[in-house]
Scaffold this motif. Sequence first.
Motif, PDB file in Angstrom:
ATOM      1  N   TYR A 188      -0.436  -0.557  10.738  1.00  0.00           N
ATOM      2  CA  TYR A 188       0.737  -0.480   9.848  1.00  0.00           C
ATOM      3  C   TYR A 188       0.876   0.941   9.323  1.00  0.00           C
ATOM      4  CZ  TYR A 188      -2.945  -0.999   6.325  1.00  0.00           C
ATOM      5  OH  TYR A 188      -4.092  -0.844   5.583  1.00  0.00           O
ATOM      6  N   GLN A 189       2.089   1.276   8.924  1.00  0.00           N
ATOM      7  CA  GLN A 189       2.311   2.571   8.294  1.00  0.00           C
ATOM      8  C   GLN A 189       1.637   2.584   6.939  1.00  0.00           C
ATOM      9  OE1 GLN A 189       6.740   2.678   8.615  1.00  0.00           O
ATOM     10  NE2 GLN A 189       6.317   4.808   9.036  1.00  0.00           N
ATOM     11  N   VAL A 190       1.082   3.718   6.572  1.00  0.00           N
ATOM     12  CA  VAL A 190       0.345   3.768   5.305  1.00  0.00           C
ATOM     13  C   VAL A 190       1.266   3.555   4.107  1.00  0.00           C
ATOM     14  CG1 VAL A 190       0.506   6.259   4.889  1.00  0.00           C
ATOM     15  CG2 VAL A 190      -1.518   4.996   4.128  1.00  0.00           C
ATOM     16  N   ASP A 191       2.568   3.811   4.278  1.00  0.00           N
ATOM     17  CA  ASP A 191       3.487   3.611   3.153  1.00  0.00           C
ATOM     18  C   ASP A 191       4.165   2.242   3.194  1.00  0.00           C
ATOM     19  OD1 ASP A 191       5.424   3.864   5.142  1.00  0.00           O
ATOM     20  OD2 ASP A 191       5.699   5.991   4.764  1.00  0.00           O
ATOM     21  N   THR A 192       3.641   1.317   3.994  1.00  0.00           N
ATOM     22  CA  THR A 192       4.198  -0.038   4.020  1.00  0.00           C
ATOM     23  C   THR A 192       4.055  -0.687   2.643  1.00  0.00           C
ATOM     24  OG1 THR A 192       3.574  -0.265   6.333  1.00  0.00           O
ATOM     25  CG2 THR A 192       4.009  -2.306   5.141  1.00  0.00           C
ATOM     26  N   THR A 193       5.100  -1.368   2.221  1.00  0.00           N
ATOM     27  CA  THR A 193       5.016  -2.027   0.916  1.00  0.00           C
ATOM     28  C   THR A 193       5.016  -3.546   1.035  1.00  0.00           C
ATOM     29  OG1 THR A 193       7.402  -1.781   0.741  1.00  0.00           O
ATOM     30  CG2 THR A 193       6.049  -0.158  -0.413  1.00  0.00           C
ATOM     31  N   ASP A 194       5.521  -4.069   2.157  1.00  0.00           N
ATOM     32  CA  ASP A 194       5.526  -5.521   2.325  1.00  0.00           C
ATOM     33  C   ASP A 194       4.848  -5.851   3.657  1.00  0.00           C
ATOM     34  OD1 ASP A 194       5.931  -8.188   2.509  1.00  0.00           O
ATOM     35  OD2 ASP A 194       8.013  -8.131   1.859  1.00  0.00           O
ATOM     36  N   PHE A 195       3.707  -6.501   3.563  1.00  0.00           N
ATOM     37  CA  PHE A 195       2.881  -6.682   4.753  1.00  0.00           C
ATOM     38  C   PHE A 195       3.099  -8.016   5.459  1.00  0.00           C
ATOM     39  CE2 PHE A 195       0.803  -3.414   2.311  1.00  0.00           C
ATOM     40  CZ  PHE A 195       0.447  -2.498   3.288  1.00  0.00           C
ATOM     41  N   THR A 196       3.997  -8.827   4.967  1.00  0.00           N
ATOM     42  CA  THR A 196       4.195 -10.132   5.603  1.00  0.00           C
ATOM     43  C   THR A 196       4.566 -10.004   7.081  1.00  0.00           C
ATOM     44  OG1 THR A 196       4.833 -11.065   3.487  1.00  0.00           O
ATOM     45  CG2 THR A 196       5.436 -12.319   5.421  1.00  0.00           C
ATOM     46  N   PRO A 197       5.561  -9.177   7.428  1.00  0.00           N
ATOM     47  CA  PRO A 197       5.882  -9.052   8.859  1.00  0.00           C
ATOM     48  C   PRO A 197       4.734  -8.452   9.676  1.00  0.00           C
ATOM     49  CG  PRO A 197       7.636  -8.128   7.495  1.00  0.00           C
ATOM     50  CD  PRO A 197       6.482  -8.379   6.599  1.00  0.00           C
ATOM     51  N   VAL A 198       3.987  -7.535   9.070  1.00  0.00           N
ATOM     52  CA  VAL A 198       2.885  -6.879   9.789  1.00  0.00           C
ATOM     53  C   VAL A 198       1.758  -7.870  10.078  1.00  0.00           C
ATOM     54  CG1 VAL A 198       1.188  -5.005   9.663  1.00  0.00           C
ATOM     55  CG2 VAL A 198       3.429  -4.713   8.604  1.00  0.00           C
ATOM     56  N   LEU A 199       1.467  -8.713   9.096  1.00  0.00           N
ATOM     57  CA  LEU A 199       0.306  -9.600   9.213  1.00  0.00           C
ATOM     58  C   LEU A 199       0.583 -10.865  10.031  1.00  0.00           C
ATOM     59  CD1 LEU A 199      -1.340  -9.434   5.689  1.00  0.00           C
ATOM     60  CD2 LEU A 199      -2.510  -9.094   7.856  1.00  0.00           C
ATOM     61  N   THR A 200       1.845 -11.204  10.171  1.00  0.00           N
ATOM     62  CA  THR A 200       2.166 -12.473  10.834  1.00  0.00           C
ATOM     63  C   THR A 200       1.468 -12.634  12.185  1.00  0.00           C
ATOM     64  OG1 THR A 200       4.287 -12.491   9.680  1.00  0.00           O
ATOM     65  CG2 THR A 200       4.061 -13.992  11.534  1.00  0.00           C
ATOM     66  N   PRO A 201       1.548 -11.649  13.108  1.00  0.00           N
ATOM     67  CA  PRO A 201       0.864 -11.849  14.402  1.00  0.00           C
ATOM     68  C   PRO A 201      -0.659 -11.915  14.287  1.00  0.00           C
ATOM     69  CG  PRO A 201       1.797  -9.631  14.275  1.00  0.00           C
ATOM     70  CD  PRO A 201       2.304 -10.382  13.089  1.00  0.00           C
ATOM     71  N   VAL A 202      -1.223 -11.249  13.284  1.00  0.00           N
ATOM     72  CA  VAL A 202      -2.692 -11.277  13.108  1.00  0.00           C
ATOM     73  C   VAL A 202      -3.128 -12.650  12.635  1.00  0.00           C
ATOM     74  CG1 VAL A 202      -4.657 -10.193  11.953  1.00  0.00           C
ATOM     75  CG2 VAL A 202      -2.631  -8.836  12.484  1.00  0.00           C
ATOM     76  N   ILE A 203      -2.399 -13.199  11.690  1.00  0.00           N
ATOM     77  CA  ILE A 203      -2.781 -14.497  11.122  1.00  0.00           C
ATOM     78  C   ILE A 203      -2.668 -15.599  12.175  1.00  0.00           C
ATOM     79  CG2 ILE A 203      -2.237 -16.187   9.319  1.00  0.00           C
ATOM     80  CD1 ILE A 203      -3.491 -13.475   8.395  1.00  0.00           C
ATOM     81  N   ARG A 204      -1.733 -15.425  13.104  1.00  0.00           N
ATOM     82  CA  ARG A 204      -1.574 -16.438  14.157  1.00  0.00           C
ATOM     83  C   ARG A 204      -2.812 -16.547  15.056  1.00  0.00           C
ATOM     84  NH1 ARG A 204       3.552 -18.336  13.959  1.00  0.00           N
ATOM     85  NH2 ARG A 204       5.229 -16.898  13.419  1.00  0.00           N
ATOM     86  N   THR A 205      -3.664 -15.505  15.070  1.00  0.00           N
ATOM     87  CA  THR A 205      -4.888 -15.563  15.883  1.00  0.00           C
ATOM     88  C   THR A 205      -5.987 -16.367  15.190  1.00  0.00           C
ATOM     89  OG1 THR A 205      -5.788 -13.504  14.965  1.00  0.00           O
ATOM     90  CG2 THR A 205      -4.382 -13.302  16.920  1.00  0.00           C
ATOM     91  N   LYS A 206      -5.782 -16.742  13.925  1.00  0.00           N
ATOM     92  CA  LYS A 206      -6.683 -17.594  13.145  1.00  0.00           C
ATOM     93  C   LYS A 206      -8.150 -17.124  13.178  1.00  0.00           C
ATOM     94  CE  LYS A 206      -3.722 -21.614  13.591  1.00  0.00           C
ATOM     95  NZ  LYS A 206      -3.480 -22.913  14.151  1.00  0.00           N
ATOM     96  N   PRO A 207      -8.400 -15.906  12.718  1.00  0.00           N
ATOM     97  CA  PRO A 207      -9.801 -15.442  12.690  1.00  0.00           C
ATOM     98  C   PRO A 207     -10.577 -16.061  11.526  1.00  0.00           C
ATOM     99  CG  PRO A 207      -8.365 -13.800  11.728  1.00  0.00           C
ATOM    100  CD  PRO A 207      -7.471 -14.916  12.180  1.00  0.00           C
ATOM    101  N   ASP A 208     -11.900 -16.091  11.660  1.00  0.00           N
ATOM    102  CA  ASP A 208     -12.732 -16.511  10.514  1.00  0.00           C
ATOM    103  C   ASP A 208     -12.764 -15.408   9.459  1.00  0.00           C
ATOM    104  OD1 ASP A 208     -13.367 -18.847  11.848  1.00  0.00           O
ATOM    105  OD2 ASP A 208     -15.142 -17.959  12.804  1.00  0.00           O
TER     106      ASP A 208
END
Lengths: 395, 283
Positions: free
Chosen positions: A207-227
């Motif tokens: 993500y860009q360091v100046d990102t302020t809303d991480f919901t769109p950024v995190l969506t694909p990561v959360i879908r991988t369901k890591p521990d």
Amino acid sequence: MKRRNMLMTLTAALALSVTQGTAALAQNPVLKIGFVGVTSGPAAAWGISNQRSMETRAAWINEIGGYKIGDVTYDIEIVSFDDQKDPKRAIAGMEKMAQEGIHYVVGPNVDDGAAAVRPVAEANGIIYFPYAFPKALYTAPASNAVLGMVANYQSGPAIYKYLMEERGVGTVAFIAANESDPLSQRDSGRAAAEALGLEVVSANVTYQVDTTDFTPVLTPVIRTKPDLLVLSGVTPANAPQLIRSARELGFQGLISTETAQDAQVLRESAGDLANGFISVGGASTPEIASDDMNEFVARYTEMFGEYNDESNTKVYALEYILATLAANPAAIDDVEVFKQTIDAFEAPNPYMKGDAKMRYVGVSSFGQRRQIAVPLVVNVFQDGEFETLFVAEVD
Amino acid sequence: MEQVIVNGVYLGSQYAMIALGLTLIFALMNVLNFAHGQMYVIGGFVTYTFYGQFELPFVLALLMSCVTLAVLGALIEKFLFGPVIRRSAREESTMLLAAGIAFLLVFGEKQRGVPKIVDGVFNWDFRIIIPYDRVLICFLAILSIVAFITFMQFTRTGRALRAIAQDRVAAELMGVSVNRYSMIGFALGAMLAGLVGGLLVTITGVNLGMGGPTSIKAFMMVMIGGAGVISGAILGGFILGMLEAVGLAVLSQYGDITYLAIFVALMIFLAIRPQGLMGKPWG
């Protein structure tokens, strides 16, 4: 006429006060210690905690009469430069330190800044204490940099191993800002995780360091369901937003980072959603903090209104510089003497209870002693405060 | 896909509000307000202080952000921009002035945050996941945009501001007090920055470093939509929001190249249509 008399009186009073002030300052010779780091922008908290730690400690030393090095007692002056996390400005800052005749500098705070200032430091006889992790800075032939904290490749494996054994973690995802520090921390974290047998399910999302809303950024990561979700090299400004977005997206697993965080920032910006967040804490806990550490915290809070937990680590660099100079006063103008001194240097650690020692470490990571020994404290955030998960040592 | 569209609409509504204030000030005064992002940050800090620290109701804190920024905007126009614009023939002076006031912030270095205004998350079978506070903020942002357009279209002040934006000299000849309405327009632009700062502090928090990147995004939206055109700023905001949401979903596996792709597309677009989507070809 009256006006002229009044002006003369005022001028005389002013001159007298300036003279008295100078006389007071001139009681001890001044030893200047530099700071080059980031004190503005999203990562400002890292550098400001450095600068304020140094200024607090310097004010404390000066208040009690100065710091004795050999036969001379010095007042300590901190000369600061905001590099704005820009390597070009970091070079300018280190050149400023050289022009002022400063031989010992704390910072820079990030990898590219620390790498950029190396030629300036080496050419001008400056020992600097970066908070940056590239091994090339501390491995021979480099010799002027001393790592001021615990590196992520030292803390990461300890955290992952603990979580594997204690919490049954089997899969891990990494997310990092698209900058050199977080990316290198992500890569070394990933290597450490794979070496321990963890399955890495996502490591490409940045993500860009100046990102302020991480919901769109995190969506694909959360879908991988890591521990375990690792926030590699995350700044204190971004950590609560990432945690909040991850939890709001329904992530139930563990979240950790290898950078230091601030409890107040987490409390304000993420609240209870940050419960269970694991980070490398400032090098102190109530169990190991000495009276000096508690007094430092009180003085810092009095000077600046609020404390920053990172300063538990940041307080150490200045202490190491002064204690090493006290151990060998010839090093005050000669960094080669300083380098020779650090191999055998050992002094009581004023910020820890018991008989803890200050000493230089790093032989196993860098092949030479180019790291200050600070406790590796791994914290978990719970109900607004950090609780100690475990304490370990480097080397 | 549904999630991408929702993210795009949500981001777009935020961005459109940020761009509105910037484009209004540009339309009225031909000033690129480099401090617009900092005004947004001040709005966030005011809401943080009243809602987060003094624990006053959120609506009241939001109102305080609007009032504070409107007053600040009026003062800045009256004592900084206005005099410089009247005395200087060079546009760079006003640009530098705007950059200069970006250093007025004194709220400390830490990230600041406030309690959520609404708890809970809307989850439609993991196809669309969005926290309720984002839905509310998106709704309030769209409502504010509609209110702003209505104000500009149907009030005497709005008509005067549009007249100045279209032709400053002609507006003055028709009896519009240009100096007075410039100040009102600047205050309105600053108030919009304060409003969006106050709304978004509940989601993104606020820190001193947020102003610069926010200004850059606002400039991009204005360039996409057309400088000085209200409808262009709204369109630019929603386009940028949608591009960002699509980029983050499609390109995430290739690293952080979303804005690289957006900048490349913007360069090509501006080479073809330098006045933006809604701007006039003569500027």
